[in-house]
Design a protein around this motif. Structure first.
Motif, mmCIF file in Angstrom:
data_model
loop_
_atom_site.group_PDB
_atom_site.id
_atom_site.type_symbol
_atom_site.label_atom_id
_atom_site.label_comp_id
_atom_site.label_asym_id
_atom_site.label_seq_id
_atom_site.Cartn_x
_atom_site.Cartn_y
_atom_site.Cartn_z
ATOM 1 N N THR B 215 14.315 11.003 -23.981
ATOM 2 C CA THR B 215 15.250 10.833 -25.100
ATOM 3 C C THR B 215 14.483 10.683 -26.412
ATOM 4 O O THR B 215 15.059 10.401 -27.457
ATOM 5 C CB THR B 215 16.190 9.633 -24.812
ATOM 6 O OG1 THR B 215 16.940 9.927 -23.624
ATOM 7 C CG2 THR B 215 17.189 9.359 -25.899
ATOM 8 N N ASN B 216 13.190 10.889 -26.380
ATOM 9 C CA ASN B 216 12.338 10.777 -27.574
ATOM 10 C C ASN B 216 12.429 9.407 -28.238
ATOM 11 O O ASN B 216 12.392 9.314 -29.464
ATOM 12 C CB ASN B 216 12.706 11.859 -28.601
ATOM 13 C CG ASN B 216 12.551 13.265 -28.039
ATOM 14 O OD1 ASN B 216 11.615 13.538 -27.297
ATOM 15 N ND2 ASN B 216 13.462 14.152 -28.388
ATOM 16 N N THR B 217 12.556 8.350 -27.436
ATOM 17 C CA THR B 217 12.637 7.012 -28.040
ATOM 18 C C THR B 217 11.266 6.561 -28.543
ATOM 19 O O THR B 217 11.173 5.755 -29.447
ATOM 20 C CB THR B 217 13.139 5.947 -27.040
ATOM 21 O OG1 THR B 217 12.122 5.740 -26.051
ATOM 22 C CG2 THR B 217 14.432 6.358 -26.371
ATOM 23 N N GLY B 218 10.199 7.057 -27.900
ATOM 24 C CA GLY B 218 8.849 6.701 -28.332
ATOM 25 C C GLY B 218 8.323 5.410 -27.719
ATOM 26 O O GLY B 218 7.206 4.977 -28.029
ATOM 27 N N ALA B 219 9.105 4.781 -26.818
ATOM 28 C CA ALA B 219 8.649 3.537 -26.185
ATOM 29 C C ALA B 219 7.363 3.776 -25.389
ATOM 30 O O ALA B 219 6.472 2.929 -25.350
ATOM 31 C CB ALA B 219 9.737 2.975 -25.280
ATOM 32 N N CYS B 220 7.268 4.949 -24.770
ATOM 33 C CA CYS B 220 6.104 5.294 -23.941
ATOM 34 C C CYS B 220 4.809 5.206 -24.729
ATOM 35 O O CYS B 220 3.859 4.525 -24.334
ATOM 36 C CB CYS B 220 6.268 6.707 -23.398
ATOM 37 S SG CYS B 220 6.668 7.940 -24.664
ATOM 38 N N SER B 221 4.795 5.886 -25.862
ATOM 39 C CA SER B 221 3.590 5.917 -26.679
ATOM 40 C C SER B 221 3.284 4.527 -27.240
ATOM 41 O O SER B 221 2.122 4.136 -27.370
ATOM 42 C CB SER B 221 3.779 6.937 -27.808
ATOM 43 O OG SER B 221 2.623 7.059 -28.565
ATOM 44 N N ALA B 222 4.355 3.771 -27.556
ATOM 45 C CA ALA B 222 4.175 2.433 -28.126
ATOM 46 C C ALA B 222 3.470 1.489 -27.149
ATOM 47 O O ALA B 222 2.752 0.586 -27.577
ATOM 48 C CB ALA B 222 5.519 1.851 -28.542
ATOM 49 N N VAL B 223 3.669 1.681 -25.843
ATOM 50 C CA VAL B 223 3.061 0.766 -24.874
ATOM 51 C C VAL B 223 1.810 1.346 -24.226
ATOM 52 O O VAL B 223 1.128 0.655 -23.469
ATOM 53 C CB VAL B 223 4.041 0.374 -23.746
ATOM 54 C CG1 VAL B 223 5.305 -0.240 -24.322
ATOM 55 C CG2 VAL B 223 4.365 1.555 -22.863
ATOM 56 N N CYS B 224 1.508 2.611 -24.513
ATOM 57 C CA CYS B 224 0.401 3.274 -23.816
ATOM 58 C C CYS B 224 -0.931 2.597 -24.119
ATOM 59 O O CYS B 224 -1.303 2.449 -25.277
ATOM 60 C CB CYS B 224 0.335 4.745 -24.227
ATOM 61 S SG CYS B 224 -1.070 5.605 -23.493
ATOM 62 N N PRO B 225 -1.670 2.148 -23.094
ATOM 63 C CA PRO B 225 -2.959 1.493 -23.357
ATOM 64 C C PRO B 225 -3.958 2.441 -24.011
ATOM 65 O O PRO B 225 -4.916 1.992 -24.636
ATOM 66 C CB PRO B 225 -3.425 1.045 -21.965
ATOM 67 C CG PRO B 225 -2.631 1.834 -20.992
ATOM 68 C CD PRO B 225 -1.336 2.169 -21.664
ATOM 69 N N LYS B 226 -3.740 3.746 -23.880
ATOM 70 C CA LYS B 226 -4.655 4.716 -24.485
ATOM 71 C C LYS B 226 -4.035 5.368 -25.717
ATOM 72 O O LYS B 226 -4.574 6.332 -26.242
ATOM 73 C CB LYS B 226 -5.054 5.778 -23.452
ATOM 74 C CG LYS B 226 -5.713 5.185 -22.209
ATOM 75 C CD LYS B 226 -7.009 4.441 -22.563
ATOM 76 C CE LYS B 226 -7.403 3.481 -21.446
ATOM 77 N NZ LYS B 226 -8.597 2.677 -21.798
ATOM 78 N N GLU B 227 -2.880 4.872 -26.135
ATOM 79 C CA GLU B 227 -2.182 5.358 -27.331
ATOM 80 C C GLU B 227 -2.004 6.873 -27.356
ATOM 81 O O GLU B 227 -2.220 7.528 -28.374
ATOM 82 C CB GLU B 227 -2.894 4.881 -28.603
ATOM 83 C CG GLU B 227 -3.021 3.364 -28.653
ATOM 84 C CD GLU B 227 -3.593 2.853 -29.967
ATOM 85 O OE1 GLU B 227 -4.771 3.155 -30.241
ATOM 86 O OE2 GLU B 227 -2.856 2.173 -30.705
ATOM 87 N N ILE B 228 -1.611 7.440 -26.208
ATOM 88 C CA ILE B 228 -1.306 8.881 -26.143
ATOM 89 C C ILE B 228 -0.138 9.155 -27.093
ATOM 90 O O ILE B 228 0.868 8.458 -27.073
ATOM 91 C CB ILE B 228 -0.939 9.294 -24.701
ATOM 92 C CG1 ILE B 228 -2.050 8.939 -23.711
ATOM 93 C CG2 ILE B 228 -0.577 10.777 -24.629
ATOM 94 C CD1 ILE B 228 -3.298 9.751 -23.805
ATOM 95 N N SER B 229 -0.302 10.187 -27.922
ATOM 96 C CA SER B 229 0.663 10.419 -28.996
ATOM 97 C C SER B 229 1.853 11.273 -28.549
ATOM 98 O O SER B 229 1.757 12.079 -27.611
ATOM 99 C CB SER B 229 -0.067 11.085 -30.161
ATOM 100 O OG SER B 229 0.769 11.985 -30.823
ATOM 101 N N LEU B 230 2.972 11.096 -29.255
ATOM 102 C CA LEU B 230 4.178 11.869 -28.959
ATOM 103 C C LEU B 230 4.010 13.357 -29.269
ATOM 104 O O LEU B 230 4.814 14.176 -28.817
ATOM 105 C CB LEU B 230 5.367 11.325 -29.758
ATOM 106 C CG LEU B 230 5.869 9.926 -29.411
ATOM 107 C CD1 LEU B 230 6.999 9.527 -30.346
ATOM 108 C CD2 LEU B 230 6.338 9.855 -27.969
#
Ligand code: HEM
Ligand code: FES
Lengths: 221, 250
Positions: B215-230
């Motif tokens: 859903t493109n909320t961006g929560a994934c990237s926000a919590v990623c320990p390696k800061e993988i970008s959207l």
């Protein structure tokens, strides 16, 4: 053909359908707003009525209007399919809910459902009346839809429904507009800031102007 | 530090499970979160109770095994670190900390906080091989790759497959993980040969495993320990539809 069906029914494909139909609806909103602002002209609805008559009788507009209904339906059906898939992917939820995203982006389904309820009220009130109801004809050979609108917007509760619904739409668009471009794969350091800005502006200005119409007509009734 | 822990306990995949509350005392602020759990487990063993099962291996942020959902956020309150890199000084004395497992149907719970993340392995497997000649080591600069592209590929390749993206996503979507794995190869010349089949197969596997949609909320990237970008997710969308519309796989 199976590759095409595969692509469109994959999770990515269904999102592209959401984005395509969503962007079409955004375009529709802009056109719809420009037509409706004629309600504020202060000519007892003459220009608006002529415009409404044209919109209901012109064959090209009729085709576009059928397309519009189809796209709304596709947007809703796809959102239900995606939502069911998403719920199934997390059958047991968390005790502490995650909050690392915007509220609107996490509640697109609820916001969409509220928009749907509004759409039903809205279509019943005006579209259905214009098409199947008994609307009086003016002396310039157009149905007096303005009178119907004026009567509706003289009731406070009706105005309230419209204003609240436009706030809901604003939230849906605040995430939806820019999300659609990301779904299309359009994420670029040059264009993304522009998309975000235009999306935020659209999400505020368009629903605000839509909400202004019932407020204005209520205050002047 | 003295802390109250609310920890998810579940005997096995079919058990319903529930929270247990534990108190730990004399925790050093310099301990890592996992070391604090070691203290808790020693305490439980002394009391003759079953210790809390949790995943860990390297304890230095590179293996991606540690997976705790702490106070509503995968890997806890700090950004860009894994649970094993989280220190107790990030909490206050007297805090109550709620610890849950990753929640996703494709990550079934094995026991307590341990989940089976082999669905990620099957997605990687679906991606297949890359065609690289064996034999002598090629010259370092034989294939020209712009620094910026190499950096982008390297950034994507830092994904450790911990699954925090799935855990944080309201849809339990694996898009960030898959997009990183597709991007690291799609960006480089070595990844071009099998590029189309790779993205088609990995997305098909992702959907088959039962992950949610993005859903493109961006929560994934926000919590990623390696800061993988959207931007990787946008690239995955591009790669997928480019492949679907032009590959020979009908
Ligand atoms: C004027 C009406 C509407 C407009 C302009 C609109 C626009 C959009 C746009 C642009 C998106 C983003 C698509 C993407 O992320 O790629 C979106 C997403 C969404 N819309 Fe609408 N929408 C409207 C009405 C509705 C209705 C009536 C519903 C449901 C009953 C709905 C449900 C959703 C849902 C659930 C999403 C998120 C899908 C996802 O990302 O998982 N929308 N909408
Ligand atoms: S234990 Fe290896 S990353 Fe945390």
């Amino acid at each position: 053909m199976s590759w095409l069906i595969d692509s469109l029914t994959s999770s990515l494909g269904r999102k592209v359908l959401m984005a395509l139909t969503g962007l079409f609806l955004i375009l529709f909103l802009a056109v719809h707003l420009s037509g409706n602002l004629q309600l504020l002209k202060g000519d007892e609805g003459r220009q608006f009525n002529i415009y409404a008559e044209f919109m209901t009788s012109n064959p090209l507009i009729k085709v576009i209007s059928i397309g519009n209904f189809f796209f709304i339906l596709l947007h809703i059906v796809t959102s239900v399919i995606l939502n069911r898939r998403n719920k199934k992917a997390r059958p047991v939820g968390y005790a502490v809910s995650p909050t690392q995203s915007t509220w609107a982006s996490r509640n697109m389904g609820v916001l969409g459902f509220l928009i749907l309820i509004f759409l039903i009220i809205h279509l019943k009130g005006f579209w259905y009346e214009m098409k199947f109801g008994s609307v009086e004809t003016t002396d310039y050979d157009a149905k007096d839809l303005y009178a119907v609108v004026k009567a509706a917007y003289s009731q406070l509760w009706y105005v309230a429904i419209y204003v609240v619904s436009m706030a809901v739409l604003a939230f849906h668009l605040s995430h939806g507009f820019q999300s659609a471009f990301q779904t299309f794969g359009l994420n670029h350091i040059k264009y993304s800031p522009i998309i975000k800005f235009v999306g935020a502006a659209f999400a505020i200005v368009v629903p605000a102007l839509f909400a202004l119409i019932p407020i204005w007509m209520f205050l002047n009734s | 530090m003295n802390l109250t822990l609310k920890v998810w306990r579940q005997k096995n995949a079919s058990d319903k499970g529930g929270f247990e509350t534990y108190n730990v005392s004399d925790i050093s602020p310099d301990m890592s979160f996992l070391e604090m759990f070691d203290v808790l487990n020693e305490q439980l063993v002394r009391e003759g109770k079953d210790p809390v099962h949790f995943d860990h291996d390297c304890r230095e942020g590179i293996c991606g095994m540690c997976s705790m959902y702490i106070n509503g956020k995968p890997h806890g309150p700090k950004d860009a670190i894994t649970t094993c890199q989280l220190h107790m000084r990030s909490f206050n004395d007297g805090d109550t900390i709620t610890v849950e497992p990753w929640r996703a149907a494709p990550f079934p719970i094995i026991k307590d906080l341990v989940t089976d993340r082999s669905s990620f392995d099957r997605i990687i497997q679906a991606g297949g091989y890359i065609s690289v000649n064996t034999g002598g080591v090629p010259d370092a600069n034989e294939i020209p790759i712009p620094k910026k592209v190499a950096d982008e590929a390297m950034d994507a390749a830092t994904c450790i497959g911990c699954g925090a993206c799935v855990a944080a996503c309201k849809n339990a979507s694996a898009m960030l993980f898959v997009s990183a794995k597709v991007s690291q190869l799609a960006l480089l010349p070595q990844g071009q040969v099998e590029k189309k089949s790779r993205v088609e197969n990995m997305v098909a596997q992702m959907d088959d495993e039962g992950f949610g949609a993005c859903t493109n909320t961006g929560a994934c990237s926000a919590v990623c320990p390696k800061e993988i970008s959207l931007t990787n997710i946008a690239r995955l969308n591009r790669e997928y539809f480019a492949a679907k519309s032009s590959s020979d796989n009908v």
